[in-house]
Design a protein around this motif. Structure first.
Motif: not given
Length: 750
Positions: A260-267, A292-298, A384-386, A418-423
């Motif tokens: 299993r590939r879990k969310l925590q593995d990706d983080l 990374a902090t924004q991505i982790e939050a979403h 998807l963008s996240w 990446v900043e653009q994608l997060c924005f």
């Protein structure tokens, strides 16, 4: 943007434990060193195909060395600490091979503590000699490809080799590929075996055989054309749609792998990449961390039942065959969130744009085609963008590992994307995000151009050419960069400071007073009340934090910062602009108490220690009540200082939002605490930047009558205690929390 060579020299300077690091990162030096070794004296060129770097431990390179007679030799270089190098040289088998003059004996660059080893001597992929040894290889192929009988005309080539990780070889007869052989470590073999079984079960690959004893898996070569090599056009778009539909069918498979590939593995992978960026380009670590902090939050918002994942999906893993698209290389297959595969494909398209292999429009066309095809068989879901942002951010150091000559620039472009994608990504709720709408409006030519021109120069023919969000705090404030051009080609770049509850008149007034009084700050230009934004001219210079991170602070900078702070604090115009705003020790202790309470919630076992430390901070603060007052910046640290590119003593001060009247030593102590905390993050040693601290303190005290060194050190201790809490607000700084608590306790005990 720092040049690659400068970044690599700075990296080598920060890691003296590896004496060969600078040589390994410079192809010209490396080739010259290789030619000093007798077997490689006629080396014509060297190419680095792979690099793996572990700070203070090792640097490993996969090398292709071309000799004058066009012979291609393969080695891997291991740059080690002197201690590990000595241990490696004492290895009995290696000593015996050297003594016997074995053709694959290790070669040694002793002064740089570098070993050059043949792939057959890879101790992690232990059985590569099976490929190099004709007899062993013949026996293996008789089992896997019995139709070859005598193996006449059969040869092999190394396709990819990552020392200590994996090796991929192609078996061929003449120019016709027959099979792929994967060799790996004991740790990875099980995952590759399971992935191959998944690919076979789904009809995408044909397994020829596997050998557990030598950790090898062989699959039949897939005839066809790689999707990655096909030309752009309508045919390509139609094929990508079919690929998307086929990927959806994989995700619809009636089983899921047990791995299993879990969310925590990706983080975890995301934060490991942050560690790598922090090592290679410290000046970019904060940008990475913010994303990374924004991505982790979403990411956690988008849960879904796990599906079969390819695990490393991209255009070069797709072969177009007469029977349709087939996916190869299932080594990382697992079960997990389906958007991981789609995002992996799209992130690779983003890398193609960054590397100049596709245009933005071409990448968008291919990505849209993949999604269209996918959605004919399955919904893609939200967020998807996240996922794309996460996948792309995990590739941040790839350009360094692949030794692109302009890798720092590519890292910068990747982070910007990446900043653009997060924005751009909404909150995933399906409705509009009010803050996102604010940010979009701030960057819109339609809504901002006329307001900017009217505020600046209504009679001038300016045009808003570009706008971007530099940083923002959702629902509160944003910093926006605007580029305006006139008809003659003259460009001006401005920064707009937006605040949701209205313009910060206090900050504007303080900065204007300093500018008019000759203090070096960005020129404040105009307030736009309707847009809740005020403008200042952008200063082209380097943030001091970035210079400290890459060890490029020049002589005189620390003293210049101390002098600039003292001049700001004593400026009569600033005192008038501040008015009756005050910040005293009661305020400081209130913030510290609140922060300690938050830490105690996360670490209940520290509650008694934190209470005891707070009591000592209170006692220390009571000795400072008579400290001489001045104008306070209140957030004075290296991020608020820009250093001119042509003069290390020319510094510009930033951000006067919090200015108040209070103890002048507070700003100086706060600055020193930030420097010490930065040193701890950089090297694990809070004293690393002590020379910078001393130069700053000496200069500031020389310009600040009536203040003692003891007061500055006391305020530093109080500010450093606050960093215990601050370290818990950023996942990437969590490792400093305990050392900061230990250090503050020792300081208070002294």
């Amino acid at each position: 943007m720092i040049a690659a060579r400068d970044a690599e020299q700075a990296l080598a300077a920060r890691d003296p434990a590896l004496p060969g690091l600078e040589l390994l990162l410079d192809n010209t030096q490396l080739l010259a060193a290789l030619r000093t070794l007798a077997p490689l004296a006629s080396a014509r060129s060297v190419q680095v195909r792979y690099l793996r770097y572990k700070p203070c431990t090792s640097c490993v390179l996969s090398l292709e060395i071309t000799m004058e007679n066009a012979e291609l030799l393969r080695y891997f270089a291991r740059g080690l600490t002197r201690e590990r190098f000595a241990v490696s040289l004492r290895h009995l088998k290696r000593r015996a091979m050297i003594a016997a003059g074995h053709p694959y004996a290790p070669l040694v660059l002793e002064r740089q503590a570098i070993l050059l080893l043949h792939p057959t001597q890879d101790r992690d992929i232990r059985y590569l000699d099976t490929l190099w040894d004709d007899t062993k290889r013949h026996r293996l192929l008789q089992d896997w490809l019995p139709e070859l009988v005598n193996n006449e005309g059969v040869d092999w080539q190394l396709m990819r080799y990552k020392p200590g990780r994996r090796c991929v070889a192609v078996i061929q007869r003449g120019e016709t590929p027959l099979a792929l052989v994967r060799c790996t470590t004991a740790r990875e073999f099980g995952a590759i075996l399971q992935g191959s079984a998944t690919g076979v079960a789904l009809g995408h690959i044909t397994l020829l055989g596997a050998r557990a004893v030598c950790r090898m898996v062989a699959t039949r070569w897939m005839p066809g054309q790689s999707l990655d090599s096909l030309p752009e056009g309508d045919d390509m778009t139609a094929l990508v749609e079919r690929v998307g539909a086929e990927l959806a069918l994989v995700h619809n498979a009636p089983f899921v792998p047990t791995l299993r590939r879990k969310l925590q593995d990706d983080l975890n992978a995301l934060w490991r990449e942050w560690e790598a960026i922090r090592t290679l380009l410290p000046g970019e670590a904060e940008r990475f961390e913010h994303c990374a902090t924004q991505i982790e939050a979403h990411l956690g918002q988008f849960s879904t039942p796990p599906v079969v994942l390819h695990g490393d999906f991209s255009a070069d893993q797709v072969v177009i065959t007469p029977a349709g698209p087939r996916f190869i290389d299932w080594d990382r297959s697992a079960s997990g969130h389906p958007l991981n595969d789609i995002a992996s494909f799209l992130a690779r398209l983003e890398m193609d744009v960054i590397n100049g292999l596709r245009s933005r429009s071409q990448a968008d066309t291919v990505g849209e085609a993949l999604l269209r095809g996918y959605r004919t068989q399955r919904t893609s879901g939200d967020g998807l963008s996240w996922f794309v942002a996460r996948s792309l951010l995990c590739l941040a150091t790839e350009s360094f590992r692949l030794r692109w000559p302009d890798w720092p620039k590519r890292v910068d472009v990747l982070l910007t994307r990446v900043e653009q994608l997060c924005f751009q990504e909404a909150d995933g709720s399906g409705g509009s995000d009010p803050w996102q709408e604010v940010l979009t409006r701030l960057c819109s030519r339609q809504t901002m151009e006329s307001a900017l021109i009217q505020g600046l120069a209504p009679d001038c023919a300016w045009r808003l050419q570009a706008a971007r969000i530099v940083r923002h705090k959702p629902g509160r404030r944003a910093l926006v960069e605007y580029q305006l051009d006139d008809a003659t080609g003259v460009t001006q770049v401005l920064l707009g400071k937006y605040r949701e509850k209205g313009i910060d008149n206090h900050a504007f007034a303080c900065q204007q007073a300093l500018w008019r009084g000759g203090i070096r700050v960005p020129e404040p230009l105009v307030k736009l009340p309707q847009q809740k934004i005020w403008l200042q001219r952008k200063v082209v210079a380097t943030p001091l934090t970035r210079m400290l991170l890459i060890s490029q602070v020049l002589p005189g900078t620390a003293g210049a910062v101390g002098i600039a702070l003292a001049r700001m604090q004593q400026h009569p115009g600033l005192r008038q602009a501040i008015g009756d705003r005050r910040w005293d020790l009661t305020d400081e202790l209130r913030v510290l108490d609140w922060g300690f309470r938050q830490v105690a919630e996360q670490h209940p076992d520290w509650r008694r220690r934190l209470n005891r430390l707070f009591n000592r901070c209170e006692a220390l603060a009571s000795t400072l009540v008579a400290s001489r007052e001045a104008c306070l910046h209140r957030d004075f640290y290296p991020d608020q200082i820009l250093v001119a590119p042509d003069d290390p003593q020319c510094v510009t001060l930033l951000d006067f939002d919090l200015c108040a009247i209070g103890a002048g030593a507070l700003d100086a102590g706060n600055y020193l605490a930030h420097i010490s905390e930065l040193a701890l993050r950089l090297s694990g040693d809070i004293q690393t930047l002590q020379a910078h601290e001393s130069a700053f303190t000496h200069a500031w005290l020389a310009c600040s009558d009536g203040v003692t060194l003891a007061e500055v050190q006391a305020f530093k201790a109080l500010s450093l205690a606050r960093h215990i809490f601050l370290s818990t607000r950023f996942p990437s700084r969590a490792y400093t929390t305990a050392p900061l608590l230990d250090y503050c306790e020792r300081v208070m005990d002294d």
